[in-house]
Design a protein around this motif. Structure first.
Motif, PDB file in Angstrom:
ATOM      1  N   LYS A  43       0.806  -1.216   0.000  1.00  0.00           N
ATOM      2  CA  LYS A  43       0.000   0.000   0.000  1.00  0.00           C
ATOM      3  C   LYS A  43       0.844   1.274   0.000  1.00  0.00           C
ATOM      4  O   LYS A  43       0.527   2.227  -0.707  1.00  0.00           O
ATOM      5  CB  LYS A  43      -1.014  -0.010   1.159  1.00  0.00           C
ATOM      6  N   THR A  44       1.923   1.262   0.748  1.00  0.00           N
ATOM      7  CA  THR A  44       2.782   2.451   0.746  1.00  0.00           C
ATOM      8  C   THR A  44       3.446   2.629  -0.617  1.00  0.00           C
ATOM      9  O   THR A  44       3.566   3.746  -1.121  1.00  0.00           O
ATOM     10  CB  THR A  44       3.841   2.344   1.863  1.00  0.00           C
ATOM     11  N   THR A  45       3.835   1.511  -1.235  1.00  0.00           N
ATOM     12  CA  THR A  45       4.452   1.591  -2.561  1.00  0.00           C
ATOM     13  C   THR A  45       3.496   2.228  -3.567  1.00  0.00           C
ATOM     14  O   THR A  45       3.923   2.979  -4.436  1.00  0.00           O
ATOM     15  CB  THR A  45       4.873   0.178  -3.029  1.00  0.00           C
ATOM     16  N   ARG A  48       3.681   5.963  -3.083  1.00  0.00           N
ATOM     17  CA  ARG A  48       5.028   6.450  -3.416  1.00  0.00           C
ATOM     18  C   ARG A  48       5.250   6.400  -4.925  1.00  0.00           C
ATOM     19  O   ARG A  48       5.890   7.281  -5.490  1.00  0.00           O
ATOM     20  CB  ARG A  48       6.088   5.642  -2.676  1.00  0.00           C
ATOM     21  N   GLN A  88       4.229   8.956   7.078  1.00  0.00           N
ATOM     22  CA  GLN A  88       3.714   8.168   8.188  1.00  0.00           C
ATOM     23  C   GLN A  88       4.190   8.632   9.556  1.00  0.00           C
ATOM     24  O   GLN A  88       3.400   8.796  10.463  1.00  0.00           O
ATOM     25  CB  GLN A  88       4.115   6.712   7.951  1.00  0.00           C
ATOM     26  N   ASP A 167      -0.056   8.683   4.137  1.00  0.00           N
ATOM     27  CA  ASP A 167       0.388   7.355   4.540  1.00  0.00           C
ATOM     28  C   ASP A 167       0.097   7.164   6.024  1.00  0.00           C
ATOM     29  O   ASP A 167       0.717   7.814   6.863  1.00  0.00           O
ATOM     30  CB  ASP A 167       1.891   7.224   4.263  1.00  0.00           C
ATOM     31  N   GLU A 168      -0.829   6.300   6.368  1.00  0.00           N
ATOM     32  CA  GLU A 168      -1.205   6.006   7.754  1.00  0.00           C
ATOM     33  C   GLU A 168      -1.363   7.287   8.582  1.00  0.00           C
ATOM     34  O   GLU A 168      -0.679   7.464   9.592  1.00  0.00           O
ATOM     35  CB  GLU A 168      -0.152   5.110   8.423  1.00  0.00           C
ATOM     36  N   ILE A 199      -3.813   5.749   3.047  1.00  0.00           N
ATOM     37  CA  ILE A 199      -3.292   4.398   3.174  1.00  0.00           C
ATOM     38  C   ILE A 199      -3.396   4.005   4.636  1.00  0.00           C
ATOM     39  O   ILE A 199      -2.932   4.748   5.497  1.00  0.00           O
ATOM     40  CB  ILE A 199      -1.787   4.389   2.809  1.00  0.00           C
TER      41      ILE A 199
END
Lengths: 309, 325
Positions: A43-45, A48, A88, A167-168, A199
């Protein structure tokens, strides 16, 4: 109206490791899209790669109709003011040696907006995220986790982006801070008409902020639909497991928990057939075949034996 | 018949800092009975970590114990000899830390690390290895014999945390302290860890002091709960009383704030306005007064932690309403 963000068959590999194996989704103007998955789901990818911070070997990323995948850093830079990233780790993403004023006005300097009154902008941004203006002179170590988060939000908002990639955003520990942050994001979205991709692995959060959501498993979407529909009647057994894995703040809540067996398989040795079948509580012989993403009533699922259908 | 294992009695701990004494813990009182799971809930800065370090006496040089006792099986740990404490640590009391990625030595195999920590045992190396394998199996690591020769990076985060639990339980401690053991993990793994802890607690009969800010996990795992705010216990009691009939406004607000508690889709979530007070410069009266929507005159005085029923104590004047002031 065309979507603000359109991602199609996005693929990212690091060496032989196929982190994203073709991810497609789109975000409409003013919409919040949540991407949910366990650690290692990619998910982070995804965000990004959208922001050009991770490689994407194949597929397409269209922002406001313009193809941005594979764009050179030079061409991408002017677009960075329209696409803001919220990282994050709130404190870790703020340079410890810069004051809050410098941190939140840095984007103007990077974009070469020399004519801006930076003090006035700092004041405006702090106000936007409900921090007192004297915080401009503080350093990151003088902030609590929740305040650092809000500085992160202020910085992301500095250039009035059209799209925020978060992100989070609620991975900070305290529940009261979580609520505060979600309220802030919801409020900003309404006031500024922002579009957002969030995310997270926290489903409690997703329910309150997102319009639509996608569930990512081993770098592939296994389910996608409106947040309401997915919470109401999840179709993929994996989503069902995730939803039932949420401990409830009530000692008498006897949860009908569907146990998820084992751990996510390795991306280096992807399972054959349905990639979830080794952990799936309802897998059958048919699951040796590879399922494709099928859409019914705007709700997509990648499963040969879907639930609630 | 309940037997008290750990008694925290009127414990106050300060940190000496350049800005003056930071009053990290003030008059903390609660017990952990044998084979009981007690949860400690509180937000960042409430003193959870100071409490753990005080129990194990793993303290920073600027720590000052101002009052109270930490009794383990009746003996005060704060005045016990260094040798005695060292015998207790990792043997009678063991701990699982928050971050499973940093708990293990990255350059020593898991098996070797698990053998090393059995340094007190008289068993030979093969027996120690067998014990290690047995423990890995007990926490649900498949094929434990083979995995003993692997290194930490070859395990996932959830597995590493389970290995940390296995190592903590190897000495069959009477008390296991778990410091936010599931915070770094996904919800699915979090559930696996809680289930595992419950099973192990049943098998080994140890007491668990479980520290977390995650109310859902506390509700599911614990028998009793201690709620801390800004270095003080504001409420303690059985898990049912705390979650169903909270008697302190902070507890009530905390439960209301949990997004997991709110089933309907909400655009505006409840929050607790304001910030945690500065512990180096304590406000007078009740510690929660500035953020409390039910504060009244009497809150200018510090409310004592008062026993309200068999299962519940709270430090709030609202529970004394009928008494003449």
């Amino acid at each position: 109206m065309s979507p603000i963000l359109e991602v199609k068959d996005l693929e990212t590999s690091y060496g032989h490791v196929n982190v994203l194996a073709g991810v497609s989704f789109s975000v409409e103007q003013g919409e919040t899209y949540a991407m949910v998955g366990e650690s290692g789901s990619g998910k982070t990818t995804v965000i990004r790669a959208i922001a050009g911070l991770a490689p994407a070997q194949a597929g397409s990323v269209k922002f406001d109709g313009q193809e941005i995948r594979g764009m050179s850093e030079k061409n991408l830079r002017p677009l960075r003011k329209d696409i803001a990233m919220m990282f994050q780790d709130p404190t870790g993403s703020l340079s410890p040696r810069l004051t809050i004023r410098n941190l939140i006005t840095e984007p103007y300097k990077i974009q070469g907006m020399k004519d801006r009154d930076l003090d006035a902008e700092a004041k405006r941004l702090l106000e936007l995220v409900n921090l007192p203006s004297h915080f401009a002179n503080r350093y990151p170590y003088q902030l609590s986790g929740g305040q650092a988060r809000r500085v992160g939000v202020a910085r992301a908002l500095a250039l009035e982006p059209k799209l925020i990639l978060a992100d989070e955003p609620t991975a900070g520990p305290d529940v009261s801070v979580q609520g505060e942050l979600l309220n802030l994001l919801n409020d900003l979205r309404e006031r500024l008409g922002l579009s957002m991709v969030i995310i997270t692995h926290n489903l409690n959060v997703v329910r309150h902020v997102s319009d639509r959501m996608g569930i990512l498993y081993l770098g592939r979407l296994v389910e996608e639909g409106t947040t309401e529909a997915i919470f109401e009647a999840p179709r993929h057994p994996y989503t069902n497991c995730l939803l039932s894995a949420n401990p409830e703040p009530d000692p008498d809540a006897r949860l009908e928990r569907i146990a998820l067996k084992g751990e996510p398989p390795s991306l280096i040795k992807r399972p054959s057939g349905c990639e979830f079948r080794d952990r799936c509580p309802v897998a059958s012989d048919i699951c040796t075949q590879v399922p494709s993403l099928e859409v019914t009533d705007g709700h997509a699922v990648r499963c040969l034996t879907p639930l609630h259908l | 018949m309940t037997e008290k294992l750990l008694e925290i009695d009127d414990l106050s701990v300060d940190y000496e800092t350049a800005r003056g004494d930071l009053k990290a813990l003030r008059n903390i009182t609660f017990d952990v009975n044998k084979s009981e799971i007690v949860g400690i809930v509180g937000e960042s800065g409430c003193g959870k970590s100071t409490l753990i370090s005080a129990i194990l006496r793993l303290i920073a040089p600027n720590t000052r114990f101002r009052s109270g006792e930490v009794r383990f099986k009746g003996e005060d740990l704060l005045t016990a000899s260094e040798r005695k404490i060292r015998d207790l640590r990792g043997d009678d009391i063991s701990i699982v830390f928050q971050d499973p990625m940093q708990t293990h030595n990255p350059v020593i195999s898991i098996g070797q690390q698990m053998v090393d920590i059995q340094h007190r045992s008289k068993a030979n190396k093969a027996e120690k290895r067998a014990t290690a394998a047995k423990m890995l199996g007990a926490v649900g690591i498949p094929d434990p014999e083979a995995r003993l020769s692997q290194f930490p990076h070859e395990f996932s985060g959830g597995m590493r945390q389970r290995i940390a639990i296995a190592m903590a339980l190897m000495s069959e401690p009477d008390l296991l302290i778990a410091d936010e053991p599931t915070t770094a993990l996904d919800a699915t793994l979090e559930v696996q860890i809680i289930e595992r802890l419950k099973d192990l607690q049943r098998d080994f009969g140890c007491a668990i002091l479980f520290i977390s800010h995650h109310l859902g996990v506390i509700a599911e795992l614990c028998d009793r709960v201690v709620v801390m705010y800004a270095g003080a216990v504001v409420e303690s009691g059985t898990v049912r009383e705390i979650f169903h009939h909270p008697k302190h406004p902070y507890t009530r607000r905390l439960i209301e704030c949990d997004p997991g508690h709110i089933k309907e889709r909400a655009r505006v979530l409840p929050t607790i306005p304001g910030e945690v007070p500065d512990l180096a410069n304590l406000p007078t009266g009740c510690i929660f007064r500035d953020r409390c929507d039910q504060a009244f005159e009497r809150c200018a005085e510090v409310p004592p932690l008062t026993r309200l029923s068999d299962g519940q104590n709270a430090a709030c004047w609202l529970n004394h309403a009928e008494e003449p002031a």
